[in-house]
Design a protein around this motif. Structure first.
Motif, PDB file in Angstrom:
ATOM      1  N   LYS A 106      27.495  38.259  53.248  1.00  0.00           N
ATOM      2  CA  LYS A 106      28.846  37.842  53.629  1.00  0.00           C
ATOM      3  C   LYS A 106      29.674  37.677  52.354  1.00  0.00           C
ATOM      4  N   ILE A 107      30.822  38.323  52.308  1.00  0.00           N
ATOM      5  CA  ILE A 107      31.699  38.209  51.140  1.00  0.00           C
ATOM      6  C   ILE A 107      32.668  37.063  51.407  1.00  0.00           C
ATOM      7  N   LEU A 108      32.558  36.032  50.586  1.00  0.00           N
ATOM      8  CA  LEU A 108      33.378  34.829  50.775  1.00  0.00           C
ATOM      9  C   LEU A 108      34.745  34.950  50.119  1.00  0.00           C
ATOM     10  N   ALA A 109      34.793  35.649  48.967  1.00  0.00           N
ATOM     11  CA  ALA A 109      36.063  35.776  48.241  1.00  0.00           C
ATOM     12  C   ALA A 109      36.032  37.015  47.358  1.00  0.00           C
ATOM     13  N   ILE A 110      37.231  37.555  47.094  1.00  0.00           N
ATOM     14  CA  ILE A 110      37.388  38.661  46.156  1.00  0.00           C
ATOM     15  C   ILE A 110      38.486  38.277  45.171  1.00  0.00           C
ATOM     16  N   ASN A 111      38.143  38.290  43.898  1.00  0.00           N
ATOM     17  CA  ASN A 111      39.065  37.888  42.821  1.00  0.00           C
ATOM     18  C   ASN A 111      39.714  36.530  43.110  1.00  0.00           C
ATOM     19  N   GLY A 112      38.933  35.612  43.648  1.00  0.00           N
ATOM     20  CA  GLY A 112      39.412  34.264  43.930  1.00  0.00           C
ATOM     21  C   GLY A 112      40.131  34.108  45.256  1.00  0.00           C
ATOM     22  N   HIS A 113      40.415  35.188  45.980  1.00  0.00           N
ATOM     23  CA  HIS A 113      41.083  35.117  47.280  1.00  0.00           C
ATOM     24  C   HIS A 113      40.022  34.960  48.367  1.00  0.00           C
ATOM     25  N   LYS A 114      40.058  33.825  49.057  1.00  0.00           N
ATOM     26  CA  LYS A 114      39.096  33.601  50.133  1.00  0.00           C
ATOM     27  C   LYS A 114      39.362  34.571  51.282  1.00  0.00           C
ATOM     28  N   LEU A 115      38.273  35.002  51.907  1.00  0.00           N
ATOM     29  CA  LEU A 115      38.380  35.980  52.988  1.00  0.00           C
ATOM     30  C   LEU A 115      38.278  35.353  54.373  1.00  0.00           C
ATOM     31  N   GLU A 116      38.369  34.030  54.460  1.00  0.00           N
ATOM     32  CA  GLU A 116      38.290  33.405  55.778  1.00  0.00           C
ATOM     33  C   GLU A 116      39.603  33.585  56.521  1.00  0.00           C
ATOM     34  N   ASN A 117      39.467  33.722  57.837  1.00  0.00           N
ATOM     35  CA  ASN A 117      40.608  33.815  58.750  1.00  0.00           C
ATOM     36  C   ASN A 117      41.552  34.975  58.434  1.00  0.00           C
ATOM     37  N   LEU A 118      40.992  36.108  58.029  1.00  0.00           N
ATOM     38  CA  LEU A 118      41.785  37.315  57.806  1.00  0.00           C
ATOM     39  C   LEU A 118      41.413  38.366  58.833  1.00  0.00           C
ATOM     40  N   THR A 119      42.379  39.200  59.184  1.00  0.00           N
ATOM     41  CA  THR A 119      42.044  40.348  60.019  1.00  0.00           C
ATOM     42  C   THR A 119      41.272  41.340  59.152  1.00  0.00           C
ATOM     43  N   HIS A 120      40.628  42.291  59.812  1.00  0.00           N
ATOM     44  CA  HIS A 120      39.869  43.306  59.083  1.00  0.00           C
ATOM     45  C   HIS A 120      40.786  44.098  58.147  1.00  0.00           C
ATOM     46  N   SER A 121      41.934  44.512  58.655  1.00  0.00           N
ATOM     47  CA  SER A 121      42.844  45.314  57.833  1.00  0.00           C
ATOM     48  C   SER A 121      43.385  44.527  56.639  1.00  0.00           C
ATOM     49  N   ALA A 122      43.611  43.223  56.795  1.00  0.00           N
ATOM     50  CA  ALA A 122      44.073  42.401  55.667  1.00  0.00           C
ATOM     51  C   ALA A 122      42.991  42.305  54.600  1.00  0.00           C
ATOM     52  N   ALA A 123      41.739  42.187  55.024  1.00  0.00           N
ATOM     53  CA  ALA A 123      40.626  42.144  54.070  1.00  0.00           C
ATOM     54  C   ALA A 123      40.496  43.480  53.341  1.00  0.00           C
ATOM     55  N   VAL A 124      40.613  44.584  54.079  1.00  0.00           N
ATOM     56  CA  VAL A 124      40.543  45.912  53.463  1.00  0.00           C
ATOM     57  C   VAL A 124      41.642  46.050  52.408  1.00  0.00           C
ATOM     58  N   GLU A 125      42.819  45.588  52.706  1.00  0.00           N
ATOM     59  CA  GLU A 125      43.935  45.682  51.747  1.00  0.00           C
ATOM     60  C   GLU A 125      43.650  44.875  50.478  1.00  0.00           C
ATOM     61  N   LEU A 126      43.019  43.714  50.618  1.00  0.00           N
ATOM     62  CA  LEU A 126      42.639  42.934  49.424  1.00  0.00           C
ATOM     63  C   LEU A 126      41.653  43.715  48.556  1.00  0.00           C
ATOM     64  N   PHE A 127      40.717  44.397  49.174  1.00  0.00           N
ATOM     65  CA  PHE A 127      39.755  45.193  48.420  1.00  0.00           C
ATOM     66  C   PHE A 127      40.443  46.370  47.732  1.00  0.00           C
ATOM     67  N   ARG A 128      41.353  47.029  48.447  1.00  0.00           N
ATOM     68  CA  ARG A 128      42.037  48.196  47.868  1.00  0.00           C
ATOM     69  C   ARG A 128      42.917  47.818  46.683  1.00  0.00           C
ATOM     70  N   SER A 129      43.523  46.655  46.741  1.00  0.00           N
ATOM     71  CA  SER A 129      44.461  46.254  45.681  1.00  0.00           C
ATOM     72  C   SER A 129      43.815  45.357  44.629  1.00  0.00           C
ATOM     73  N   ALA A 130      42.499  45.268  44.621  1.00  0.00           N
ATOM     74  CA  ALA A 130      41.800  44.322  43.739  1.00  0.00           C
ATOM     75  C   ALA A 130      41.750  44.748  42.279  1.00  0.00           C
ATOM     76  N   GLY A 131      42.050  45.979  41.979  1.00  0.00           N
ATOM     77  CA  GLY A 131      42.015  46.431  40.593  1.00  0.00           C
ATOM     78  C   GLY A 131      40.675  47.040  40.223  1.00  0.00           C
ATOM     79  N   GLU A 132      40.513  47.304  38.924  1.00  0.00           N
ATOM     80  CA  GLU A 132      39.310  47.984  38.449  1.00  0.00           C
ATOM     81  C   GLU A 132      38.122  47.040  38.306  1.00  0.00           C
ATOM     82  N   ASP A 133      38.369  45.834  37.783  1.00  0.00           N
ATOM     83  CA  ASP A 133      37.312  44.830  37.637  1.00  0.00           C
ATOM     84  C   ASP A 133      37.426  43.845  38.792  1.00  0.00           C
ATOM     85  N   VAL A 134      36.361  43.763  39.586  1.00  0.00           N
ATOM     86  CA  VAL A 134      36.398  42.972  40.807  1.00  0.00           C
ATOM     87  C   VAL A 134      35.321  41.899  40.766  1.00  0.00           C
TER      88      VAL A 134
END
Length: 148
Positions: free
Chosen positions: A64-92
């Motif tokens: 279970k991925i709890l956070a990406i680059n400090g952004h918690k992934l709780e209570n997000l839709t699937h598409s919102a989580a995907v967008e966080l991953f896409r915009s996370a940059g090169e170092d994640v």
């Protein structure tokens, strides 16, 4: 008690460098696509061979991925989580809760039902064959005639 030990889940801080194929894993879950009943978390569905996650080796399918680059992934839709991953940059940086390993008493690999059935049928067949051979031996055994 059944002897099972409960320990708190292991949480890892994993840093990945995005490669040519991205981070190298697929995700499932979210508020609108729950992967685990009553849990809207984001989970690792598949680790892609030779991707950044596979080369690192710590991230596993089912984690279970709890956070990406400090952004918690709780209570997000699937598409919102995907967008966080896409915009996370090169170092994640990922905060990951490892999937719990099932603990049980007894051998680490239980025999499946089909294995047990095959073993039982083999044993019954062996006993039946031995009984038939014994009957045949007794039936056709040469009679020894003794002369006194």
């Amino acid at each position: 008690m059944n002897g099972a030990m409960h320990s708190p889940p292991t949480v890892l801080d994993i840093k990945l460098k995005r490669g040519p194929a991205g981070l190298g894993f697929n995700i499932v879950g979210g508020l609108d696509q729950q992967y685990v009943m009553d849990d809207s978390g984001i989970y690792v569905a598949k680790i892609k061979e030779n991707g950044a996650a596979a080369l690192d080796g710590r991230l596993q399918e089912g984690d279970k991925i709890l956070a990406i680059n400090g952004h918690k992934l709780e209570n997000l839709t699937h598409s919102a989580a995907v967008e966080l991953f896409r915009s996370a940059g090169e170092d994640v940086q990922l905060l990951v809760q490892q999937r719990p390993l099932a603990s049980m008493n007894g051998p680490s690999k239980a025999r499946s039902d089909s294995d047990s059935s095959v073993f039982t049928l083999g044993l019954v067949g062996f006993v039946a064959a031995a009984a038939v051979l014994a009957l045949l031996y007794m039936r056709f055994q040469p009679r020894i005639r003794r002369h006194f």
